[in-house]
Scaffold this motif. Structure first.
Motif, PDB file in Angstrom:
ATOM      1  N   GLN A  22       0.817  -1.051  -0.077  1.00 43.30           N
ATOM      2  CA  GLN A  22      -0.019   0.040   0.065  1.00 43.30           C
ATOM      3  C   GLN A  22       0.755   1.112   0.047  1.00 43.30           C
ATOM      4  OE1 GLN A  22      -3.576   0.495  -0.079  1.00 43.30           O
ATOM      5  NE2 GLN A  22      -2.594   2.315  -0.560  1.00 43.30           N
ATOM      6  N   LEU A  23       1.820   1.247   0.822  1.00 43.50           N
ATOM      7  CA  LEU A  23       2.920   2.652   1.061  1.00 43.50           C
ATOM      8  C   LEU A  23       3.628   2.631  -0.572  1.00 43.50           C
ATOM      9  CD1 LEU A  23       4.206   4.646   2.726  1.00 43.50           C
ATOM     10  CD2 LEU A  23       5.982   2.888   3.147  1.00 43.50           C
ATOM     11  N   SER A  24       3.818   1.638  -1.068  1.00 44.01           N
ATOM     12  CA  SER A  24       4.646   1.774  -2.279  1.00 44.01           C
ATOM     13  C   SER A  24       3.510   2.321  -3.525  1.00 44.01           C
ATOM     14  CB  SER A  24       4.974   0.225  -2.913  1.00 44.01           C
ATOM     15  OG  SER A  24       5.839  -0.110  -1.960  1.00 44.01           O
ATOM     16  N   VAL A  25       2.192   1.679  -3.545  1.00 44.16           N
ATOM     17  CA  VAL A  25       1.085   2.285  -4.491  1.00 44.16           C
ATOM     18  C   VAL A  25       0.922   4.019  -4.188  1.00 44.16           C
ATOM     19  CG1 VAL A  25      -1.271   2.152  -4.949  1.00 44.16           C
ATOM     20  CG2 VAL A  25       0.129  -0.063  -4.537  1.00 44.16           C
ATOM     21  N   ARG A 230      -9.104   7.644  10.686  1.00 43.74           N
ATOM     22  CA  ARG A 230      -8.212   6.504  10.379  1.00 43.74           C
ATOM     23  C   ARG A 230      -9.375   5.510   9.819  1.00 43.74           C
ATOM     24  NH1 ARG A 230      -6.456   5.272  14.586  1.00 43.74           N
ATOM     25  NH2 ARG A 230      -4.403   6.046  14.512  1.00 43.74           N
ATOM     26  N   ALA A 231     -10.359   5.434  10.121  1.00 41.48           N
ATOM     27  CA  ALA A 231     -11.638   4.510   9.533  1.00 41.48           C
ATOM     28  C   ALA A 231     -11.835   4.664   8.459  1.00 41.48           C
ATOM     29  CB  ALA A 231     -12.592   4.241  10.659  1.00 41.48           C
ATOM     30  N   LEU A 232     -12.183   6.281   8.099  1.00 40.06           N
ATOM     31  CA  LEU A 232     -12.360   6.690   6.641  1.00 40.06           C
ATOM     32  C   LEU A 232     -11.253   6.429   5.936  1.00 40.06           C
ATOM     33  CD1 LEU A 232     -14.606   8.146   5.135  1.00 40.06           C
ATOM     34  CD2 LEU A 232     -13.586  10.159   5.855  1.00 40.06           C
ATOM     35  N   ARG A 233     -10.140   6.752   6.177  1.00 42.40           N
ATOM     36  CA  ARG A 233      -9.031   6.402   5.320  1.00 42.40           C
ATOM     37  C   ARG A 233      -8.873   5.026   4.750  1.00 42.40           C
ATOM     38  NH1 ARG A 233      -3.848   8.311   4.290  1.00 42.40           N
ATOM     39  NH2 ARG A 233      -2.013   6.571   3.570  1.00 42.40           N
ATOM     40  N   ASP A 234      -9.063   4.027   5.986  1.00 41.26           N
ATOM     41  CA  ASP A 234      -9.276   2.528   5.572  1.00 41.26           C
ATOM     42  C   ASP A 234     -10.223   2.128   4.650  1.00 41.26           C
ATOM     43  OD1 ASP A 234      -7.141   2.185   7.149  1.00 41.26           O
ATOM     44  OD2 ASP A 234      -8.122   1.502   9.148  1.00 41.26           O
ATOM     45  N   LEU A 235     -11.349   2.936   4.703  1.00 44.72           N
ATOM     46  CA  LEU A 235     -12.487   2.539   3.825  1.00 44.72           C
ATOM     47  C   LEU A 235     -12.158   3.109   2.468  1.00 44.72           C
ATOM     48  CD1 LEU A 235     -15.514   1.881   3.058  1.00 44.72           C
ATOM     49  CD2 LEU A 235     -16.219   4.279   3.792  1.00 44.72           C
ATOM     50  N   VAL A 236     -11.637   4.082   2.266  1.00 47.97           N
ATOM     51  CA  VAL A 236     -11.115   4.642   1.110  1.00 47.97           C
ATOM     52  C   VAL A 236     -10.220   3.755   0.213  1.00 47.97           C
ATOM     53  CG1 VAL A 236      -9.842   6.324  -0.394  1.00 47.97           C
ATOM     54  CG2 VAL A 236     -11.479   7.137   1.487  1.00 47.97           C
ATOM     55  N   HIS A 237      -9.239   3.154   1.039  1.00 48.18           N
ATOM     56  CA  HIS A 237      -7.912   2.398   0.548  1.00 48.18           C
ATOM     57  C   HIS A 237      -8.495   0.813   0.332  1.00 48.18           C
ATOM     58  CE1 HIS A 237      -4.576   4.992   1.783  1.00 48.18           C
ATOM     59  NE2 HIS A 237      -5.153   5.339   0.428  1.00 48.18           N
ATOM     60  N   THR A 238      -9.820   0.541   1.179  1.00 43.75           N
ATOM     61  CA  THR A 238     -10.051  -0.846   0.721  1.00 43.75           C
ATOM     62  C   THR A 238     -11.019  -0.913  -0.541  1.00 43.75           C
ATOM     63  OG1 THR A 238     -10.581  -1.219   3.149  1.00 43.75           O
ATOM     64  CG2 THR A 238     -11.811  -2.463   1.762  1.00 43.75           C
ATOM     65  N   LEU A 239     -11.759   0.272  -0.725  1.00 40.74           N
ATOM     66  CA  LEU A 239     -12.522   0.441  -1.849  1.00 40.74           C
ATOM     67  C   LEU A 239     -11.822   0.703  -3.253  1.00 40.74           C
ATOM     68  CD1 LEU A 239     -15.594   2.156  -0.223  1.00 40.74           C
ATOM     69  CD2 LEU A 239     -15.388  -0.243  -0.866  1.00 40.74           C
ATOM     70  N   GLN A 240     -10.757   1.663  -3.146  1.00 40.41           N
ATOM     71  CA  GLN A 240     -10.023   2.042  -4.207  1.00 40.41           C
ATOM     72  C   GLN A 240      -8.488   2.124  -3.660  1.00 40.41           C
ATOM     73  OE1 GLN A 240     -10.877   3.902  -7.459  1.00 40.41           O
ATOM     74  NE2 GLN A 240     -13.244   4.055  -6.910  1.00 40.41           N
ATOM     75  N   PRO A 241      -7.593   1.342  -3.793  1.00 36.35           N
ATOM     76  CA  PRO A 241      -6.380   1.278  -3.051  1.00 36.35           C
ATOM     77  C   PRO A 241      -5.468   2.254  -3.706  1.00 36.35           C
ATOM     78  CG  PRO A 241      -6.919  -0.979  -3.612  1.00 36.35           C
ATOM     79  CD  PRO A 241      -8.209  -0.234  -4.216  1.00 36.35           C
ATOM     80  N   GLU A 242      -5.610   2.901  -4.970  1.00 36.95           N
ATOM     81  CA  GLU A 242      -4.678   3.827  -5.476  1.00 36.95           C
ATOM     82  C   GLU A 242      -5.250   5.238  -5.364  1.00 36.95           C
ATOM     83  OE1 GLU A 242      -3.825   2.807  -9.460  1.00 36.95           O
ATOM     84  OE2 GLU A 242      -2.732   0.877  -9.105  1.00 36.95           O
ATOM     85  N   CYS A 243      -6.205   5.351  -4.697  1.00 35.27           N
ATOM     86  CA  CYS A 243      -6.840   6.597  -4.593  1.00 35.27           C
ATOM     87  C   CYS A 243      -6.225   7.554  -3.440  1.00 35.27           C
ATOM     88  CB  CYS A 243      -8.348   6.517  -3.957  1.00 35.27           C
ATOM     89  SG  CYS A 243      -9.317   8.026  -3.985  1.00 35.27           S
TER      90      CYS A 243
END
Length: 464
Positions: A22-25, A230-243
């Protein structure tokens, strides 16, 4: 017991691998973001339909007039019955932005008024259910972005919502940006209920129903706490990892920084973006008639890029879906200037210094030229001739801003700079140069012409 330890060790390594990936993306997407340089901000909502007037008089507060005028929700919502953007053309919006040199756009999906400019299933307070237009403009705009290769960013007002009864605020004081006329008990408001009922479901819709989303552009975190961010960030990256996510998600959870309506004092090597209006306000207002000039826009843009940032330049579309005529000169100027000079902007990075001014002797000479009849007569008052720098590999670009002289010295250079060639990006003028202990002496065979007064000198440095 041993098997459990092996399992937990393997599981921990698995999670670490996911985090590293994820960090690399994110790092890769941030480098791509830094390449873009210029984006379009679009503030569009029910306030666009009002356009400056409420009940026969000019309102105060711009796109925030519901707050400033303390308009009850039921009254404000009557604007939805008039909202019919019959001139909205998603392809034209995207094509016009791309023609001006913009590489991504950010559109308000829900501003502080709480009205969703998309087809939201979790709230009837939206453009599909409440307006005679009855369609989802975000779907059309997202599809147009994907067709044309335009980056798509979605703005979402996070900690302010004047439709929801559970959205408290704390700026500039307790309840200072809340709807306290419909919902007066600020202490009874529970932000977690608002987040669960509206924010998380709507963000899920935005990141599920509109294809690839490049940026979630949150605004006004207000009382959202760290766990909620943090929960909102996790939601974004779960649904769209490159966003990517801007810093206004709150609590240090964003990927890049934003500054608003100002220039920064120096270089910031971390990814950042300056959002700026063309006129006075963000949303359309027919009384907003004083827009920044093309010269001002290009100066702001070059200053931001020289310091490592992107410019997100705002237009407030009208309620009918068209763009104000006053924005057209700036869009045309950006196109013309970037057609010639885009090499010094796109995919560049900051140099060792962002810029410098003229020596006092050169300033006096420039002022004398400015005062001379027929010479440099359209240089706006208050604009000081100076230089900005960008770089790309072996190349350094000197952005010569509003300097009407043939001869000047760039003191940012020194004898240790192994320069191989110096030329202009535009025109057929020749450049003579000499590197000394005083800096890089420049001589043009003719003075600067009227190409927005920002011309580019391209320097190629030796590999050694």
């Amino acid at each position: 017991m041993l098997m459990k330890r092996v399992f937990f060790l393997a599981f921990s390594l698995f999670l670490s691998a996911i985090c590293f990936a994820q960090l690399s993306v994110t790092e890769r997407k941030l480098e791509e973001f830094k390449d873009l340089k210029l984006g379009l901000f679009l503030h569009w909502g029910l306030y666009s339909q009002a356009g400056g007037d409420w009940q026969g008089r000019r309102y105060k507060g711009g796109e925030h007039f519901m707050l400033y005028e303390r308009i009850p929700l039921k009254e404000f919502a009557t604007l939805a019955g008039e909202f019919n953007p019959y001139l909205f053309d998603a392809d034209r919006w995207v094509e016009d932005a791309m023609h001006a040199g913009m590489k991504y756009l950010v559109i308000t999906t829900k501003h502080h008024e709480g009205f969703a400019m998309f087809d939201s299933k979790c709230s009837d307070y939206n453009i599909v259910k409440m307006t005679p237009y009855g369609k989802d403009p975000l779907k059309a705009l997202a599809d147009a972005c994907h067709r044309h290769g335009m980056g798509l960013g979605l703005y979402y007002s996070l900690g302010r919502d004047w439709e929801d009864p559970d959205c408290p605020t704390d700026w500039p004081e307790k309840g200072g940006r809340s709807n306290t006329w419909d919902y007066p008990d600020e202490d009874a408001k529970d932000i977690s209920k608002y987040l669960e009922r509206k924010v998380f479901p709507q963000v899920t819709e935005l990141l599920t129903n509109y294809g690839k989303v490049d940026i979630m552009w949150f605004d006004t975190a207000e009382l959202v706490d760290k766990d909620q961010s943090r929960a909102l960030r996790d939601l974004v990256h779960t649904l769209q990892p490159e966003c990517l996510i801007n810093d206004r998600i709150g609590n240090g959870m964003g990927d890049y920084a934003t500054v608003e309506q100002k220039l920064t004092p120096g270089i910031d090597p971390k990814p950042w973006e300056a959002c700026m209006t063309m006129g006075w306000g963000w949303g359309y207002n027919k009384y907003d008639r004083k827009y920044k000039t093309p010269v001002e826009i290009i100066r702001y843009f070059t200053d931001i890029v020289s310091k490592g940032g992107n410019l997100l330049l705002n237009i407030g579309p009208k309620g009918d879906g068209s763009w104000p005529d006053l924005c057209r000169d700036n869009l045309a100027a950006l196109h013309d200037w970037l057609e010639v000079n885009g090499e010094a902007i796109y995919r560049t990075r900051q140099w060792r210094t962002f810029g410098e001014g003229l020596d006092s002797s050169f300033v006096r000479e420039a002022e004398a030229m400015k005062a001379k009849e027929g010479a440099y007569e359209v240089l706006p008052e208050g604009i000081i001739p100076d230089f900005r720098y960008t770089s790309k590999g072996r190349y350094v670009y000197v952005l010569v801003r509003n300097v009407p002289l043939r001869d000047y010295t760039l003191k940012a250079f020194n004898e240790g700079d192994r320069i191989r060639s110096v030329r202009l990006l535009s025109g057929k003028r020749r450049v003579k140069w000499n590197l000394s202990s005083e800096g890089l002496d420049i001589h043009l065979d003719s003075p600067a012409d009227h190409e927005i007064y920002v011309l580019i000198i391209k320097l190629k440095k030796s590999n050694q």
